[in-house]
Design a protein around this motif. Structure first.
Motif, short mmCIF file in Angstrom:
data_model
loop_
_atom_site.label_atom_id
_atom_site.label_comp_id
_atom_site.label_asym_id
_atom_site.label_seq_id
_atom_site.Cartn_x
_atom_site.Cartn_y
_atom_site.Cartn_z
N TYR A 643 5.95 -4.14 3.75
CA TYR A 643 5.24 -5.41 3.92
C TYR A 643 4.29 -5.39 5.11
CZ TYR A 643 7.30 -8.26 0.26
OH TYR A 643 7.62 -8.80 -0.95
N THR A 647 -0.40 -6.02 1.59
CA THR A 647 -0.24 -7.42 1.23
C THR A 647 0.46 -7.50 -0.12
OG1 THR A 647 -2.34 -7.53 0.04
CG2 THR A 647 -2.40 -7.97 2.42
N GLU A 648 0.93 -8.71 -0.47
CA GLU A 648 1.60 -8.88 -1.76
C GLU A 648 0.64 -8.62 -2.92
OE1 GLU A 648 3.50 -12.65 -1.88
OE2 GLU A 648 5.03 -12.10 -0.41
#
Length: 799
Positions: A643, A647-648
């Motif tokens: 993480y 980024t997601e």
């Protein structure tokens, strides 16, 4: 490919598969066969039979049933083996038999001698007939027979009489339709060839090819295209003796043969014929027959790509691309193959993206050179406005896209989506939106179903509009179901819909079934790229849903070997990461806590050379291994590192693995926080816990047990012991209802750890551990069984 398909059936356990291995006859079996043929008593005449079978037959035939029978026939014709009328039994002269068998090495020599002893007119024509292949039609034979007779070769009788004579001698046999024949064995055909001097074989084959080329009609040539093309390939060195027009004619025949094999998915064989066609082209072929040249080189590139070799792909493609006076429409197929090769084999996604953008520009499909956020936002607003006017009926009845450059642009937009996804490029949403808009504006094409599926991905992953994303995913599926001509789009559409969208509303097991369907469709239509990605996600889902590790490991081996043979290295390499987790859990690695073994060996220094998707895949596997090995601190640290780096949006948004991974990360971080009190663990755990809870409210049925487990881990962190116990038990019940053995096992183990650490209840801890052991054994996780048994031993000592 047939072998791989059969292996996949075995591994999927779809029905009972029986393997029968056919080998040569043993000495006893040969003796029994001889006894049956000669009507001898296997017991009373045992010594005689064994003498004939082992001393002579086995030595010369190696137990091949066909050779055994032919050997007996040859002995009978030579009167070495004869029927005694007085005794009503067969007998043979042992001395003569020994002399005869020592004079030759095998049955082929016998047959060659027999052929040579025939009338010369008959034996002279046998090699010409052998040129026609293992199976041939009477029309083919008659054409060659008539031409040879005109040249003074062959028997001066009708073709039918020659065929009857050869059938009576046992050289050939007629097929059911009576107009085709076959050599009874490839070695008989070989014996016929051997009647020619070695330096004459190529000349005769080439000559037979010329006879067929000159005498068969176009329809007859198409019917026999493989046989005719094969003769010219074998006589390729004679090409210099042909004029320009004949070279072009042979090149066209090779092209047609290649296309025939491509339709049958025999791509490796197709390359052989297409490459021969290229070699037959005259030096100035681009000027005198541009269409033929384009078709040969483009088809050769496609076949080479689909065959999985790739050694000559660039050579074929650049031959077309470098033609300055050719249009982009003419060069398109070469560019398409080269782009796929550039990302699939060379792992150069940026190079592939640059080529795709160049092709799109040349075709008139322009994308902004400098990406701005407003381009994406305005495109999404326009897309959602358009969607209001298009329901399922409008989509299914929408007109067909007819402009060829537009259709090619749809193909290239699809390629750009693939490489942009791997690069996490801002061109990804623009390419998806463009393909959607063109499908609405200019009509649907075979690439529209995957375009609608990709739009569904954008709606879910970016806009979080789960309901509308499901709607458009189903539109895409309806389109491939109602338009059978879109079968080529099935594999891609199933991959996107069930690998990225519908897993949020359908059980994972259902998605796995459809992904397997996508794999089979891709392999049957030649869409091997998407077939491999379907297999990749199928195996990952199967792992998560608790498929037996031994069977799943066999699946991984079959699929990764096939991916490697097809040179689909991205899904091949990423498949190996989770496969190695399975290997560790099965106890097939030196250290179950270290991701290293048969399938994959983790080396952190490789991250620098990997693409983002591959790096994320490795992190996913490290987290999964830590989760199942209860290596909580290390697992939480891997999650924090992941993480921190990405980024997601960069971590494969929309995939099922993203949702399940977050659930497992949250478990690791909550557990690690209980042990270390590190706030970063709690922060990441709460973030992932919230995501799992949110998708549950949106209708995702697959992570309800994980949500309860996370509630239990959070309660344990907060010291709420009774609430924790209630949630652990609820998580176990929900996992059992889904039939996920692996999750039942790990939740029982973690529940046991909690009971021991927080409540010091030896009996309940022992019960949970023993139940977990049973479940791990069912799953096939031997390393976990061993680890828990040690826990149980320590528990007994502590009591």
């Amino acid at each position: 490919m047939l072998t791989n398909w059969m292996d996949s059936l075995v591994n999927e356990e779809e029905g009972d598969i029986t393997r029968i291995s056919l080998s040569n006859l043993t000495v006893n079996a040969t003796s029994n066969l001889v006894a049956d043929v000669l009507r001898m008593d296997i017991y009373d005449d045992k010594a005689l039979i064994e003498e004939l079978a082992s001393s002579y037959m086995r030595k010369k035939t190696l137990g091949n049933p066909f050779f055994v029978m032919e050997f007996l026939r040859s002995l009978q014709r030579s009167e070495i083996l004869s029927f005694d009328i007085m005794k009503l039994s067969w007998s043979w002269d042992t001395t003569q038999l020994q002399e005869e068998t020592e004079a030759t090495d095998n049955v082929i020599d016998y047959m060659k001698r027999q052929m040579a002893s025939l009338p010369k007119d008959l034996s002279d024509f046998l090699p010409y007939a052998a040129c026609l292949g293992s199976t041939f039609s009477s029309r083919q034979l008659d054409t060659v027979f008539t031409a040879c007779q005109a040249e003074g070769i062959g028997w001066n009788v009708p073709t039918s009489k020659w065929l009857e004579y050869c059938v009576s001698l046992g050289f050939i046999s007629s097929l059911e339709n009576d107009s085709s024949y076959r050599w009874v064995h490839d070695k008989v055909q070989e014996a016929a060839f051997s009647l020619l001097p070695p330096d004459e074989v190529e000349r005769v084959q080439f000559h037979v090819g010329e006879i067929l080329l000159e005498n068969l009609s176009p329809v007859q040539t198409r019917e026999n295209v493989l046989a005719v093309a094969n003769l010219f390939i074998k006589g390729l060195t004679k090409r210099s003796e042909m004029n320009e027009q004949k070279c072009l004619k042979v090149a066209k025949i090779c092209l047609e043969a290649g296309h025939t094999l491509m339709i049958s998915a025999a791509f490796s064989e197709a390359v052989t014929y297409l490459d021969a066609g290229i070699m037959f082209l005259p030096a100035n072929h681009w000027k005198i027959d541009r269409v033929l040249s384009l078709e040969l080189y483009s088809s050769a590139a496609e076949s080479e790509s689909l065959a999985g070799d790739g050694r000559r792909i660039e050579q074929y493609c650049y031959e077309v691309i470098n033609q300055k006076d050719a249009s982009m429409t003419e060069k398109f197929r070469a560019y398409d193959v080269l782009i796929t090769f550039t990302w699939g084999k060379k792992n150069d996604y940026q190079g592939a993206a640059d080529m795709a953008l160049h092709v799109l520009t040349e075709l008139g499909c322009k994308l902004p050179k400098r990406m701005q956020l407003f381009h994406v936002l305005s495109g999404i607003i326009k897309m959602k406005r358009t969607m209001k006017n298009f329901g399922p009926d409008a989509i299914l009845s929408h007109e067909e896209m007819t402009e060829y450059p537009k259709v090619q642009s749809m193909v290239m937009l699809d390629r750009l989506v693939t490489v942009a996804y791997q690069l996490k490029s801002p061109y990804l949403p623009l390419a998806i939106l463009k393909s959607f808009n063109w499908s609405i504006k200019y009509g649907v094409s075979e690439y529209s179903p995957s375009a609608f599926a990709l739009v569904a991905l954008v709606l879910m992953a970016q806009l979080k509009d789960f309901e509308l994303s499901r709607t458009w995913a189903n539109y895409a599926l309806n389109l491939i179901r109602t338009r059978k001509e879109y079968e080529v789009a099935r594999s891609r559409t199933l991959f996107v819909t069930h690998g990225f969208v519908l897993h949020a509303s359908l059980p994972y097991q259902k998605c796995a079934q459809r992904l397997l369907e996508g794999y089979r469709s891709g392999m049957s239509t030649g869409d091997t790229e998407n077939a491999c990605w379907n297999a990749y996600v199928y195996c990952d889902i199967s792992f998560y849903t608790g498929k037996n590790l031994r069977r799943l490991s066999a699946d991984w081996e079959v699929y990764t070997n096939q991916m490697f043979s097809l040179q689909k290295m991205q899904p091949c390499n990423q498949s190996k990461h989770l496969w190695q987790v399975a290997q560790n859990l099965m106890g097939l690695s030196d250290d179950p806590f270290v991701l290293k073994g048969k399938a994959y060996s983790f080396d952190e220094t490789e991250f620098e050379t990997m693409g983002i998707s591959t790096v994320v895949s490795v992190y996913n596997s490290l987290v999964y291994l830590a989760y199942f090995m209860c290596d909580d601190i290390n697992g939480a640290d891997w999650a924090l590192e992941l993480y921190t780096k990405y980024t997601e949006e960069e971590m494969d948004p929309g995939t099922f693995i993203n949702d399940s991974l977050r659930a497992h990360i949250a478990v690791l971080c909550y557990s690690a926080a209980r042990k270390s009190k590190k706030k970063q663990y709690v922060s990441l755990a709460r973030k992932c816990h919230k995501h799992v809870r949110t998708i549950g409210k949106k209708g995702n049925p697959n992570l309800t047990h994980m949500e309860k487990l996370l509630d239990a881990e959070f309660d344990a962190l907060k010291g709420r012991k009774s609430e924790a116990r209630r949630n652990y038990e609820a998580a176990i019940t929900l996992a059992a209802r889904k039939g996920i053995v692996s999750e039942q096992a790990i939740i029982n183990e973690r529940y046991g750890d909690f009971v021991f650490e927080s409540l010091i209840d030896y009996n309940d801890t022992s019960y949970r551990y023993r139940h977990a052991v049973e479940l791990y054994e069912e799953w096939g996780a031997a390393a976990k069984v061993q680890k828990l048994q040690k826990k149980l031993e320590n528990l007994t000592v502590q009591r």
